[in-house]
Design a protein around this motif. Structure first.
Motif, PDB file in Angstrom:
ATOM      1  N   GLY A  52     -11.761 -19.149  21.362  1.00 18.01           N
ATOM      2  CA  GLY A  52     -13.163 -18.824  21.615  1.00 18.01           C
ATOM      3  C   GLY A  52     -13.539 -18.988  23.076  1.00 18.01           C
ATOM      4  N   ALA A  53     -13.048 -20.059  23.690  1.00 20.70           N
ATOM      5  CA  ALA A  53     -13.367 -20.314  25.098  1.00 20.70           C
ATOM      6  C   ALA A  53     -12.788 -19.228  25.994  1.00 20.70           C
ATOM      7  CB  ALA A  53     -12.837 -21.685  25.517  1.00 20.70           C
ATOM      8  N   ASN A  54     -11.665 -18.655  25.590  1.00 17.48           N
ATOM      9  CA  ASN A  54     -11.006 -17.633  26.408  1.00 17.48           C
ATOM     10  C   ASN A  54     -11.394 -16.215  26.015  1.00 17.48           C
ATOM     11  OD1 ASN A  54      -9.524 -19.519  27.942  1.00 17.48           O
ATOM     12  ND2 ASN A  54      -8.011 -19.701  26.317  1.00 17.48           N
ATOM     13  N   SER A  55     -12.344 -16.065  25.100  1.00 18.44           N
ATOM     14  CA  SER A  55     -12.679 -14.736  24.591  1.00 18.44           C
ATOM     15  C   SER A  55     -13.731 -14.010  25.429  1.00 18.44           C
ATOM     16  CB  SER A  55     -13.175 -14.834  23.144  1.00 18.44           C
ATOM     17  OG  SER A  55     -14.418 -15.511  23.099  1.00 18.44           O
ATOM     18  N   GLY A  56     -14.151 -14.633  26.483  1.00 13.92           N
ATOM     19  CA  GLY A  56     -15.134 -13.984  27.334  1.00 13.92           C
ATOM     20  C   GLY A  56     -16.532 -14.497  27.070  1.00 13.92           C
ATOM     21  N   PRO A  57     -17.483 -13.931  27.749  1.00 12.01           N
ATOM     22  CA  PRO A  57     -18.853 -14.408  27.602  1.00 12.01           C
ATOM     23  C   PRO A  57     -19.380 -14.171  26.191  1.00 12.01           C
ATOM     24  CG  PRO A  57     -18.773 -12.459  29.012  1.00 12.01           C
ATOM     25  CD  PRO A  57     -17.362 -12.836  28.694  1.00 12.01           C
ATOM     26  N   GLY A  58     -20.147 -15.106  25.738  1.00 13.03           N
ATOM     27  CA  GLY A  58     -20.716 -15.012  24.402  1.00 13.03           C
ATOM     28  C   GLY A  58     -22.074 -14.345  24.427  1.00 13.03           C
ATOM     29  N   ARG A  59     -22.716 -14.377  23.299  1.00 15.00           N
ATOM     30  CA  ARG A  59     -24.040 -13.806  23.159  1.00 15.00           C
ATOM     31  C   ARG A  59     -24.984 -14.925  22.747  1.00 15.00           C
ATOM     32  NH1 ARG A  59     -25.902  -9.675  18.428  1.00 15.00           N
ATOM     33  NH2 ARG A  59     -28.105  -9.850  18.869  1.00 15.00           N
ATOM     34  N   GLU A  60     -26.188 -14.888  23.245  1.00 14.15           N
ATOM     35  CA  GLU A  60     -27.177 -15.906  22.902  1.00 14.15           C
ATOM     36  C   GLU A  60     -27.515 -15.814  21.414  1.00 14.15           C
ATOM     37  OE1 GLU A  60     -31.717 -17.224  24.041  1.00 14.15           O
ATOM     38  OE2 GLU A  60     -30.618 -15.910  25.395  1.00 14.15           O
ATOM     39  N   ALA A  61     -27.513 -16.958  20.762  1.00 19.23           N
ATOM     40  CA  ALA A  61     -27.841 -17.008  19.334  1.00 19.23           C
ATOM     41  C   ALA A  61     -29.354 -17.168  19.199  1.00 19.23           C
ATOM     42  CB  ALA A  61     -27.097 -18.144  18.654  1.00 19.23           C
ATOM     43  N   ASP A  62     -30.061 -16.048  19.321  1.00 27.50           N
ATOM     44  CA  ASP A  62     -31.515 -16.065  19.231  1.00 27.50           C
ATOM     45  C   ASP A  62     -31.945 -15.591  17.844  1.00 27.50           C
ATOM     46  OD1 ASP A  62     -30.942 -13.376  19.322  1.00 27.50           O
ATOM     47  OD2 ASP A  62     -31.838 -13.030  21.283  1.00 27.50           O
ATOM     48  N   GLU A  63     -33.245 -15.373  17.666  1.00 25.85           N
ATOM     49  CA  GLU A  63     -33.765 -14.959  16.357  1.00 25.85           C
ATOM     50  C   GLU A  63     -33.174 -13.624  15.904  1.00 25.85           C
ATOM     51  OE1 GLU A  63     -38.017 -15.125  16.042  1.00 25.85           O
ATOM     52  OE2 GLU A  63     -38.094 -17.036  17.101  1.00 25.85           O
ATOM     53  N   ILE A  64     -32.967 -12.705  16.825  1.00 24.92           N
ATOM     54  CA  ILE A  64     -32.393 -11.397  16.484  1.00 24.92           C
ATOM     55  C   ILE A  64     -30.963 -11.576  15.986  1.00 24.92           C
ATOM     56  CG2 ILE A  64     -31.677  -9.158  17.418  1.00 24.92           C
ATOM     57  CD1 ILE A  64     -34.094  -9.404  19.360  1.00 24.92           C
ATOM     58  N   TRP A  65     -30.196 -12.416  16.665  1.00 25.80           N
ATOM     59  CA  TRP A  65     -28.805 -12.674  16.266  1.00 25.80           C
ATOM     60  C   TRP A  65     -28.754 -13.242  14.857  1.00 25.80           C
ATOM     61  CZ3 TRP A  65     -25.903 -16.924  14.860  1.00 25.80           C
ATOM     62  CH2 TRP A  65     -24.524 -16.748  14.867  1.00 25.80           C
ATOM     63  N   PHE A  66     -29.607 -14.253  14.581  1.00 24.55           N
ATOM     64  CA  PHE A  66     -29.634 -14.856  13.255  1.00 24.55           C
ATOM     65  C   PHE A  66     -30.064 -13.848  12.188  1.00 24.55           C
ATOM     66  CE2 PHE A  66     -29.641 -18.924  15.569  1.00 24.55           C
ATOM     67  CZ  PHE A  66     -28.625 -19.563  14.874  1.00 24.55           C
ATOM     68  N   ALA A  67     -30.993 -12.978  12.503  1.00 25.30           N
ATOM     69  CA  ALA A  67     -31.436 -11.952  11.555  1.00 25.30           C
ATOM     70  C   ALA A  67     -30.280 -11.004  11.222  1.00 25.30           C
ATOM     71  CB  ALA A  67     -32.624 -11.186  12.122  1.00 25.30           C
ATOM     72  N   GLU A  68     -29.494 -10.636  12.247  1.00 26.61           N
ATOM     73  CA  GLU A  68     -28.340  -9.761  12.008  1.00 26.61           C
ATOM     74  C   GLU A  68     -27.298 -10.460  11.138  1.00 26.61           C
ATOM     75  OE1 GLU A  68     -26.986  -8.679  15.903  1.00 26.61           O
ATOM     76  OE2 GLU A  68     -28.690  -7.357  16.278  1.00 26.61           O
ATOM     77  N   MET A  69     -27.055 -11.742  11.381  1.00 19.93           N
ATOM     78  CA  MET A  69     -26.094 -12.500  10.575  1.00 19.93           C
ATOM     79  C   MET A  69     -26.563 -12.601   9.128  1.00 19.93           C
ATOM     80  SD  MET A  69     -23.511 -13.311  12.403  1.00 19.93           S
ATOM     81  CE  MET A  69     -23.730 -11.789  13.333  1.00 19.93           C
ATOM     82  N   LEU A  70     -27.860 -12.799   8.934  1.00 19.57           N
ATOM     83  CA  LEU A  70     -28.422 -12.888   7.596  1.00 19.57           C
ATOM     84  C   LEU A  70     -28.247 -11.572   6.852  1.00 19.57           C
ATOM     85  CD1 LEU A  70     -29.841 -15.332   6.334  1.00 19.57           C
ATOM     86  CD2 LEU A  70     -31.976 -14.121   6.631  1.00 19.57           C
TER      87      LEU A  70
END
Length: 75
Positions: A52-70
């Motif tokens: 995970g650390a070597n996979s590149g920049p991540g994405r912010e886990a904001d409300e939109i991200w959580f909605a997509e995961m849901l």
């Protein structure tokens, strides 16, 4: 199941027996098996963290991200 024979000096054998009893294991074999399992799991976790650390920049886990995961979970 494979059989592995381990020869320990008396002081280590006594230590293993005491630890097994202290932590509620039925035998020294159960205690040692659990130690090996925990080490395996730790190495797997470390590998995943490094991946995970070597996979590149991540994405912010904001409300939109959580909605997509849901949405994915509810499919």
């Amino acid at each position: 199941m494979a059989i592995v024979k381990v020869h320990l000096p008396e002081d280590l054998s006594s230590f293993v027996d005491r630890q097994a009893a202290k932590h509620g294991y039925n035998s020294a074999v159960d205690y040692l098996s659990d130690l090996v399992r925990k080490q395996r799991d730790l190495e797997i976790l470390l590998g995943q963290l490094l991946e995970g650390a070597n996979s590149g920049p991540g994405r912010e886990a904001d409300e939109i991200w959580f909605a997509e995961m849901l949405k994915q979970v509810n499919r």
